[in-house]
Design an enzyme around this catalytic site. Structure first.
Site, PDB file in Angstrom:
ATOM      1  N   PRO A  92      -4.733   6.268   4.691  1.00  0.00           N
ATOM      2  CA  PRO A  92      -5.188   6.799   3.393  1.00  0.00           C
ATOM      3  C   PRO A  92      -4.277   7.914   2.885  1.00  0.00           C
ATOM      4  CG  PRO A  92      -6.745   7.348   5.159  1.00  0.00           C
ATOM      5  CD  PRO A  92      -5.726   6.439   5.746  1.00  0.00           C
ATOM      6  N   GLU A 119      -8.515   9.060  13.871  1.00  0.00           N
ATOM      7  CA  GLU A 119      -7.895   9.940  12.868  1.00  0.00           C
ATOM      8  C   GLU A 119      -6.423   9.611  12.628  1.00  0.00           C
ATOM      9  OE1 GLU A 119      -9.757  12.227  11.070  1.00  0.00           O
ATOM     10  OE2 GLU A 119     -11.369  11.177  12.125  1.00  0.00           O
ATOM     11  N   ARG A 161       1.692 -14.332  -1.142  1.00  0.00           N
ATOM     12  CA  ARG A 161       1.627 -15.174  -2.342  1.00  0.00           C
ATOM     13  C   ARG A 161       2.886 -15.065  -3.181  1.00  0.00           C
ATOM     14  NH1 ARG A 161       0.136 -12.438  -6.843  1.00  0.00           N
ATOM     15  NH2 ARG A 161      -0.807 -14.187  -7.935  1.00  0.00           N
ATOM     16  N   ASP A 176       0.875 -12.177 -13.724  1.00  0.00           N
ATOM     17  CA  ASP A 176      -0.069 -11.358 -12.970  1.00  0.00           C
ATOM     18  C   ASP A 176      -0.275 -10.016 -13.651  1.00  0.00           C
ATOM     19  OD1 ASP A 176      -0.031 -13.298 -11.031  1.00  0.00           O
ATOM     20  OD2 ASP A 176       1.103 -12.127  -9.561  1.00  0.00           O
TER      21      ASP A 176
END
Ligand code: 6GU
Length: 277
Positions: A92, A119, A161, A176
């Protein structure tokens, strides 16, 4: 492309066997290797984590299993002629994973993923391998997951993809949402298929008109409608020249206008003050 994933939850990566990524593997476009990090533990409890130096909550993943795992994966891949590796570290705290990043990664021959639990991984592991290969620390969004495995699935699907011969039609990702250079980065509008009437709901007439110019204009207007509603940040980010006359008319209807101070702060479009959205 070769993919290696080192994880304490190899079962979590089972979806790599199905759907688009599974097909890419079956077609020989992807060579996927999932490894259990605990293979590289040598104590009775297969320990992969320990308490953080400096104190604080949670646990930190230990250097030695990751170091031995990555050395082994690297030796394997080099022996197989996988090319130049790049290390992808889902966290993150990483840089946002975007379509641009997906395109860049899709051009590399070999990606090694290190999804962590707890963590995160002792920093020295990333610092060590960064001396040997490019390292990408990536986040898939502004929320916190319990581990990086779901992010590996996300990144892998976005990358797979884009590989030649994976999507049936090479045109399929030209339009897209977020494709580099796609209609000034607007979201795609709604789509419809048969039947033409369903539970009293008809499809928009223009789509049956056979008038390609009008259809393209309608799609563009719907893209503007959806983007102003769901992602106003994408409109604000557009330059003064991003929109043609018809776009500007639609934006005006949607309650948007050029910001007269745009050149000062780099946001060239704003909601028209006092207009209901
Ligand atoms: Cl890559 N990992 C974790 N644990 N949480 C996240 C993430 C990654 N991206 C967004 N949240």
């Amino acid at each position: 492309m070769r993919l290696d994933v080192v994880t304490i939850f190899p079962e979590y990566l089972e979806p790599l066997n199905v759907s688009l990524v599974g097909k890419a593997r079956a077609r020989g476009r992807l060579d996927v290797h999932v490894h259990d990090l605990r293979q590289w533990t040598y104590d009775r409890h297969n320990t992969v984590d320990d308490t953080p130096y400096g104190g604080g909550p949670g646990m930190v993943m230990k250097t030695e299993p990751w170091g031995d795992a990555l050395d082994s994966v690297l030796a394997d891949g080099y022996e197989a002629g996988a090319g130049e590796p790049a290390l992808i570290v889902p966290t993150p705290s990483g840089r946002p994973f975007t379509q641009d990043v997906a395109v860049q990664l899709s051009e590399r021959p070999w990606l090694i993923f290190t999804p962590a639990r707890y963590e995160g991984i002792d920093r020295r592991v990333v610092d060590e391998y960064a001396t040997r290969m490019p390292v990408n620390e990536v986040s898939i969004g502004d929320y916190v997951l319990a581990g990086g495995e779901a992010a590996v699935l996300v990144v892998t699907e976005a990358v797979a993809r884009l590989l030649p011969g994976v999507l049936g039609n090479a045109e399929s990702h030209r339009d897209d949402s977020f494709a580099p250079g796609a209609m000034a980065n607007l979201l795609e509008g709604p789509v419809y298929t048969k039947p033409p009437a369903w539970r009293g709901r008809d499809i928009p007439d223009v789509l049956l008109s056979g008038h390609h110019g009008k259809i393209a204009r309608w799609r563009r207007d719907e893209a503007l409608r959806r983007t102003t509603a769901n992602r106003p940040d994408l409109i604000e980010r557009c330059g003064p020249e991003a929109f043609d006359k018809k776009d500007r008319e639609m934006l005006s209807i949607l309650g948007w206008e050029p910001d007269p101070e745009g050149a000062l702060h780099g946001r060239f479009w704003r909601r028209t003050p006092g207009v209901e959205q």
